[in-house]
Structure formats: C-alpha cells, structure tokens
Design a protein around this motif. Structure first.
Motif, PDB file in Angstrom:
ATOM      1  N   TYR A  36      -7.824  46.032  -1.299  1.00 13.23           N
ATOM      2  CA  TYR A  36      -8.621  45.031  -2.005  1.00 13.23           C
ATOM      3  C   TYR A  36      -7.846  43.726  -2.176  1.00 13.23           C
ATOM      4  O   TYR A  36      -8.387  42.655  -1.986  1.00 13.23           O
ATOM      5  CB  TYR A  36      -9.041  45.571  -3.370  1.00 13.23           C
ATOM      6  N   ASN A  37      -6.578  43.823  -2.552  1.00 11.59           N
ATOM      7  CA  ASN A  37      -5.755  42.631  -2.770  1.00 11.59           C
ATOM      8  C   ASN A  37      -4.392  42.855  -2.128  1.00 11.59           C
ATOM      9  O   ASN A  37      -3.791  43.912  -2.299  1.00 11.59           O
ATOM     10  CB  ASN A  37      -5.597  42.346  -4.265  1.00 11.59           C
ATOM     11  N   SER A  62      -3.270  46.316  -3.929  1.00  9.49           N
ATOM     12  CA  SER A  62      -4.208  47.209  -4.602  1.00  9.49           C
ATOM     13  C   SER A  62      -5.179  47.811  -3.601  1.00  9.49           C
ATOM     14  O   SER A  62      -5.537  47.183  -2.597  1.00  9.49           O
ATOM     15  CB  SER A  62      -4.977  46.468  -5.698  1.00  9.49           C
ATOM     16  N   ILE A  63      -5.589  49.048  -3.873  1.00  5.14           N
ATOM     17  CA  ILE A  63      -6.578  49.733  -3.051  1.00  5.14           C
ATOM     18  C   ILE A  63      -7.702  50.224  -3.956  1.00  5.14           C
ATOM     19  O   ILE A  63      -7.485  50.515  -5.137  1.00  5.14           O
ATOM     20  CB  ILE A  63      -5.962  50.909  -2.259  1.00  5.14           C
ATOM     21  N   VAL A  64      -8.908  50.290  -3.402  1.00  6.58           N
ATOM     22  CA  VAL A  64     -10.074  50.727  -4.171  1.00  6.58           C
ATOM     23  C   VAL A  64     -10.932  51.644  -3.308  1.00  6.58           C
ATOM     24  O   VAL A  64     -10.763  51.713  -2.087  1.00  6.58           O
ATOM     25  CB  VAL A  64     -10.931  49.527  -4.642  1.00  6.58           C
ATOM     26  N   ARG A  65     -11.859  52.314  -3.975  1.00  4.76           N
ATOM     27  CA  ARG A  65     -12.893  53.068  -3.273  1.00  4.76           C
ATOM     28  C   ARG A  65     -14.244  52.592  -3.804  1.00  4.76           C
ATOM     29  O   ARG A  65     -14.437  52.487  -5.022  1.00  4.76           O
ATOM     30  CB  ARG A  65     -12.724  54.567  -3.499  1.00  4.76           C
ATOM     31  N   TYR A  66     -15.162  52.298  -2.899  1.00  9.25           N
ATOM     32  CA  TYR A  66     -16.492  51.830  -3.296  1.00  9.25           C
ATOM     33  C   TYR A  66     -17.411  53.024  -3.539  1.00  9.25           C
ATOM     34  O   TYR A  66     -17.481  53.948  -2.734  1.00  9.25           O
ATOM     35  CB  TYR A  66     -17.095  50.935  -2.210  1.00  9.25           C
ATOM     36  N   GLU A  88     -10.617  44.093   4.276  1.00 13.78           N
ATOM     37  CA  GLU A  88     -10.627  45.378   3.581  1.00 13.78           C
ATOM     38  C   GLU A  88     -10.288  46.527   4.532  1.00 13.78           C
ATOM     39  O   GLU A  88     -11.083  47.431   4.797  1.00 13.78           O
ATOM     40  CB  GLU A  88     -11.968  45.612   2.885  1.00 13.78           C
ATOM     41  N   THR A  89      -9.048  46.463   5.037  1.00 15.92           N
ATOM     42  CA  THR A  89      -8.543  47.481   5.966  1.00 15.92           C
ATOM     43  C   THR A  89      -8.651  48.873   5.349  1.00 15.92           C
ATOM     44  O   THR A  89      -8.249  49.097   4.204  1.00 15.92           O
ATOM     45  CB  THR A  89      -7.082  47.188   6.328  1.00 15.92           C
ATOM     46  N   GLU A  90      -9.202  49.800   6.112  1.00 11.05           N
ATOM     47  CA  GLU A  90      -9.336  51.168   5.622  1.00 11.05           C
ATOM     48  C   GLU A  90      -7.981  51.869   5.677  1.00 11.05           C
ATOM     49  O   GLU A  90      -7.250  51.778   6.669  1.00 11.05           O
ATOM     50  CB  GLU A  90     -10.356  51.946   6.449  1.00 11.05           C
ATOM     51  N   VAL A  91      -7.645  52.565   4.604  1.00  6.99           N
ATOM     52  CA  VAL A  91      -6.373  53.279   4.510  1.00  6.99           C
ATOM     53  C   VAL A  91      -6.625  54.692   3.992  1.00  6.99           C
ATOM     54  O   VAL A  91      -7.711  55.003   3.489  1.00  6.99           O
ATOM     55  CB  VAL A  91      -5.383  52.544   3.581  1.00  6.99           C
ATOM     56  N   PHE A  92      -5.581  55.522   4.102  1.00  3.74           N
ATOM     57  CA  PHE A  92      -5.683  56.915   3.678  1.00  3.74           C
ATOM     58  C   PHE A  92      -4.405  57.314   2.943  1.00  3.74           C
ATOM     59  O   PHE A  92      -3.336  56.740   3.149  1.00  3.74           O
ATOM     60  CB  PHE A  92      -5.879  57.839   4.889  1.00  3.74           C
ATOM     61  N   ASP A 119      -2.494  53.278   7.296  1.00  2.00           N
ATOM     62  CA  ASP A 119      -3.716  52.732   7.884  1.00  2.00           C
ATOM     63  C   ASP A 119      -4.199  53.620   9.028  1.00  2.00           C
ATOM     64  O   ASP A 119      -3.560  54.630   9.375  1.00  2.00           O
ATOM     65  CB  ASP A 119      -3.511  51.286   8.340  1.00  2.00           C
ATOM     66  N   GLY A 120      -5.327  53.248   9.642  1.00  2.00           N
ATOM     67  CA  GLY A 120      -5.924  54.072  10.680  1.00  2.00           C
ATOM     68  C   GLY A 120      -5.099  54.181  11.940  1.00  2.00           C
ATOM     69  O   GLY A 120      -5.285  55.114  12.736  1.00  2.00           O
ATOM     70  N   ALA A 121      -4.152  53.245  12.147  1.00  2.00           N
ATOM     71  CA  ALA A 121      -3.307  53.273  13.340  1.00  2.00           C
ATOM     72  C   ALA A 121      -2.038  54.092  13.135  1.00  2.00           C
ATOM     73  O   ALA A 121      -1.226  54.207  14.052  1.00  2.00           O
ATOM     74  CB  ALA A 121      -2.942  51.844  13.748  1.00  2.00           C
TER      75      ALA A 121
END
Length: 620
Positions: free
Chosen positions: A532-533, A555-559, A514-518, A580-582
């Motif tokens: 997420y997927n 797909s991306i999600v927010r918890y 679940e790589t964090e993205v922005f 992504d964070g990089a």
C-alpha cells in the motif's frame, strides 16, 4: 626455569585474552559477546591461527602479541561494518546510537566518550583507543601475575618435593661444612672450564649426538645433589598396598609436616621458584653488573595529540546538524505539527489515497475514532499544501508477537513467539543463519544491550534450534539473526517460503501499482496482500511498554469484498518474510494495526553501507 616453561606457551595469549575481556566486557552469552566477535575478526583471527600452528602442543587459539594500532583499527572497522551511512563518522555514530555491535553497556559508554572526546574524528578516535589500550596493558602484567602467582607457587612446591630441594638444609650444610662448600665451588669452576672448551647445545637430540658428554653432565648433577643433600636417595622405600598389588616407592611424608624444618625449606624453595628465572637473572645483573642481554632498548616514543587539536578538527554544531539532520521541506512534517495538540492522532505521514482505480500521493492521518477525525479535519482540512488528506480510523500499531505456540522465540519466552523469515549465509562462513525480529529472538526487553539468554527454541517446546548471534532495534529496522544448530533440518526452508532470488528494494512503483505479495503466517498458511505504501514511519508499541519510532517501513494491506482495507498479519506473524510473485524477498513483518501491517525493508539492514551487508539470503 621449569616453572617459567610451565606457562611459557600460554601466558602471553591468556594475558591478551584477559585484557580484551577486561576492556570489551565479560558477558558469558553463547556467541554474541563483543569480545568474542573481536577475536573472530580477520585481523585478529589470523594472528591466532598463526599461533595455533606455532604451538602445536597446546593448540593455542590466542595471539601472543597484539599491538595498540591493531586493536584500535579492528574496533573501528567493526563499528563501521555495523553502522549505516556514507561517511565513516556517520557509520560509527549509527553503531553507537543503536548499539548494533551489541557492546556491553559500560564498554559502550567508554567507547562513546572516547569518540565524543575525539570530536567524532576517525584519526583522533583511533589515537584515543590506542592510548586506552596501552594504559590498560601497562596494568595487565600486574593483575595477570596475581592470577598465576598461586599456580606457580604450587608448581614450585611440587618440584621442590620431587627433588627434595630444601633451602634451609642446603644453607645449613654449605655454611657448616667447608668441605662441601669447596666441593661445590670446585665443581662449578670445573663445569665452567668444560663448557668453555666444548661446543654443544642442550636440546632433545643432545643425548643422541653427544652421549659421552651427556653422561658426564649427569654425573656432575648427581655429584652436586649428593654434596648438597638434594634428592630422596637416602630415604627408605615404603610399601603401598592396593587390593592384591604391592608397590614400593619413596614417600617423603615428613616433608608435608608443617612442624618440621624440611617443610618450610621446601616452601622457601617454592617461593623462590615462583619468582621466576627473570627475577633471579635481574638480581644477579644488579649485583655483578652482568649485561648479557644487552642494553635496554629505549622506549618507543608515543604520539601525543594536544587537546586543542580536537577543536581544530571538530566541525561546528551547525555543520553537524546539517550532516545528521538535513533540512528537507516535508509537507507531512508540517501537517504533523498542525495536529500535534490533538489527542488520538496516531501518526501523520505521506501516503496514498485511491481516486477511482488510481492511487495519488496524499497526507495520511491515522486517528483513533470518528470524533478525532472531525477535530483533525477542522484543523487541517481535506487538503493540505495542495495534497489531499486521507483520514484513516485505526488502532495503535503494536508488534506481532504471540504468547505461545508459534514458530520461533527465545528460551525465556519473555517476548512471546514469532516466525522464522528465511535462511542466510554470511561472508567467509560456512554456517547457516536464520532471520526474524529482534523483539522476538531477544532474551529480555533491554533492546539496545547485549543481555539476556541467547538460546532459541521452536514450536513452543524447549528443544534448542540455535543461538542469537546478531541483530538490533534501530530507527529503521528490527531484526535478529540466529545461528542454526542443525542446518540440515531446514535445508528446504527458503523454498517453502517461495524465495527463489535475492532480496530487492521496495519502490514507489510497488505502491502505485499495489504489487501483490505473500507471506507464510504462524499457522503455516500462505497469506496474500498488496503493497500500500512504499515509505512510512510509525511509532510502534513494544513489549517493554515503550513506543519506538521506525522509519522507512513499507505497509501491506488486504482488501475485503466491500473494498475496505485490513491488516493481513496477525499476532505471532512478527518475522514473516514478505515475498513478491517473482520470488524476491522484500522485507519482514514487524507490527500491525487494524488497517495495515508494517514490514522492515531488506535494503535497510542488508543493502550497501547497511549494518548487516555481510549476510546474504540463502538461495539453493
């Protein structure tokens, strides 16, 4: 000769241009027509550059000659570059299927028919393109000549008036005046003898090199004019008054009177001039059998391909099905067939389910409500083919466009607004481009046609920021590319999107961890989410009211605080770049439902063998 020289430099280039427009389409969009891209392709563009150097006076940008082979290979190369796949046939098939070259519809149909008739074979397809070009070129001279016939007539009429070349008066004078007739014959014989004994070339330096001969020729021309009555020397001067100025000039008003013979004599001269020198030389050749130009060269033999050879090169239908529809065991496909009769099941595919802090592979079923979930559970169960089934109550995914006030859109506003993803560079171009969704930048809802306005606006006002030049809606991406009118205004845009590197692929590891993205939303807020997927197919509802299946999205999600998931993107976020964070851009947001936001992968449209691999993310 004067009328011939009037169109000499441009006629062939214009004829080629009209021919290409006739073959490849006539839309008048700003930059995105297939014919314009054809002229900008290197194999054609550099021919035009050579012509521009050759014709310095006209600065022509059109090639004067184009071979059928060059035409055919250029078309095939353009189709291959905007296609996807590992083989040429796959790339051409992809380009036709989704019209990634944005070809005008009638032309697309013609090209597709030629491709199908060739049995999807590149060699036969090229030969059919060459035959099509030759057949059209054979007719080009006719319709081009009709276009310029009136122009040549008007030029000839002006020349006839300037020199008073009255064919009727000349005929009357020579037929009635034996002295004048003998004088003309004598001057012709004298000129012939003189030219045979002299070695000179008539050019711009002739007067400087041989002034005496120049004066002799000028005197002979004046003498001929006097004998045949050519010129206006015998016409009295007329006064032209303009304010305080008075000009004297010879004005042949009577020459423009259609009731006089002088007018019709000039018309006959103009018609004769409009026929051109080749016509008269050919006529003289037939009369006196002159062969000054040599024997007419034999026609170059054309390679004929028998129709039966198509069957020889064409693979069987079974082989084609294996190539384009490989049979791969797919648990998700089997589950989809089991649930296809249940209304309210939005989608079935491979996904993940959380087991404690870990994610494991599962069959993911998106359903409309709890009652649909129960019906699906009764049919499929909680485990299918040794994989757990994850039922998600969700809404139908739709595109994230907004009615107004967002970042970028088409001048028509018909598809709402989205956001600019990032800035791009194109190989062999110093222009700056920007990326967003095709359904945001398109000027109408005809997704697979080169139609609609191309002007693009920002922030809801009518200020043009650029023009739509590329893009398409296919089965694995929805992207549009615009050319910026003022790149300096967006010089730091990619930095503001946290982009510091070129794009990278989305992997299974991104989904498992679940790589964090922005991404930056329409309100210029930095939104965080997780992948997420890594691989999902979705049927997405578009503005034209139709659903289109897009494959290989992520797909991306927010918890939320309670652990439930929600879609992070909102209406108006279509086109937002996911980073992504990089600092690696991964894709652009295209649609959302209540649980997930879906993004198109950069690798699908800018990767190796992808349609837009000639574009690169701009890194400053």
């Amino acid at each position: 000769m004067l009328t011939d020289n009037f169109v000499k430099n441009e006629s062939l280039g214009v004829k080629i241009k009209l021919l290409i427009r006739k073959i490849l389409g006539r839309e008048k969009n700003k930059l995105a027509t297939f014919a314009q891209k054809f002229y900008q392709y290197p194999s054609i563009k550099y021919l035009s550059k050579l012509e521009a150097v050759k014709h310095k006076f006209t600065e022509s940008q059109l090639p004067s000659y184009l071979s059928a082979e060059n035409f055919a290979t250029t078309i095939i190369n353009m189709l291959k570059e905007r296609g996807a796949g590992t083989s040429v046939s796959e790339q051409i098939d992809y380009s036709f299927r989704f019209n990634t070259c944005q070809i005008q519809q009638e032309t697309l149909k013609q090209l597709t028919n030629l491709y199908n008739d060739s049995g999807r074979d590149e060699f036969l397809f090229q030969k059919k393109l060459e035959s099509w070009f030759d057949a059209t070129m054979d007719r080009a001279s006719g319709w081009y000549k009709r276009k310029i016939q009136w122009i040549l007539f008007l030029v000839g009429f002006v020349i006839a008036i300037m020199f008073n070349v009255d064919s009727i008066a000349i005929t009357r004078k020579l037929s009635a005046d034996k002295t004048a007739r003998d004088k003309v014959i004598s001057m012709a014989l004298q000129s012939r003898d003189s030219s045979q004994s002299s070695d000179y070339i008539l050019n711009s330096k002739f007067y400087d090199s041989q002034p005496a001969k120049y004066k002799t020729l000028l005197a002979e021309a004046d003498s001929a004019n006097m004998v045949m009555g050519i010129g206006w020397d015998n016409l009295p001067d007329s006064e032209i008054r303009f304010w305080r100025f008075t000009l004297k000039a010879k004005l042949p008003y009577h020459a423009l009177n259609p009731l006089g013979s002088n007018f019709w004599g000039l018309v006959i001269t103009a018609i004769a001039l409009s026929l051109g020198a080749p016509f008269w030389f050919d006529l003289l050749k037939k009369v006196v059998s002159i062969r000054g130009a040599g024997v007419k060269p034999e026609k170059k033999p054309v390679l004929e391909v028998e129709e039966k050879s198509t069957n020889f090169f064409r693979p069987s239908n079974d082989v084609l099905n294996e190539i384009y529809n490989p049979i791969i065991p797919d648990v998700a496909e089997e589950a989809r067939k089991e649930l296809q009769t249940i209304a309210g099941v939005w989608s079935v595919g491979l996904g993940y389910i959380k087991s404690g802090s870990e994610k494991i592979k599962a069959v993911e079923v998106n359903v409309q409500d709890i009652s649909v979930q129960r019906n699906a559970e009764n049919k499929l169960g909680k485990e299918f083919k040794s994989l757990p089934v994850n039922y998600i109550i969700n809404k139908e995914p739709i595109t994230n466009d907004l009615a107004g006030g967002a970042e970028v859109g088409n001048l028509t506003r018909i598809n709402g607004f989205g956001v600019v993803s990032c800035l791009l560079r194109k190989n062999e171009s110093d222009k700056i481009f920007f990326l967003s969704c095709w359904h945001v930048l398109k000027g109408d809802t005809i997704w697979r046609a080169n139609t609609g306005k191309t002007e693009l606006i920002a922030n809801g006002n009518d200020d043009i920021i650029g023009y739509l030049v590329d893009g398409a809606l296919t089965d694995n991406f929805d992207i549009g590319i615009g050319e910026l009118s003022s790149p300096e205004s967006y010089s730091d845009f990619n930095k503001s999107q946290n982009i510091s590197r070129g794009w990278r692929m989305v992997t299974v590891s991104d989904a498992m961890n679940e790589t964090e993205v922005f991404f930056v939303s329409k309100r210029s807020f930095k939104q965080s989410a997780v992948i997420y997927n890594d691989k999902v197919s979705k049927s997405i509802l578009y503005a034209d009211g139709n659903n289109y299946m897009l494959k290989d999205l992520f797909s991306i999600v927010r918890y939320k605080v309670d652990g439930t998931i929600v879609a992070p993107a909102e209406n108006g976020d279509s086109g937002a770049v996911v980073v992504d964070g990089a600092g690696y851009p991964l894709g652009i947001v295209v649609a959302s439902d209540s649980k997930f936001s879906y993004a198109v992968k950069f690798s699908n449209f800018m990767g190796e063998n992808a349609p837009y691999s000639d574009y690169k993310v701009l890194i400053l």
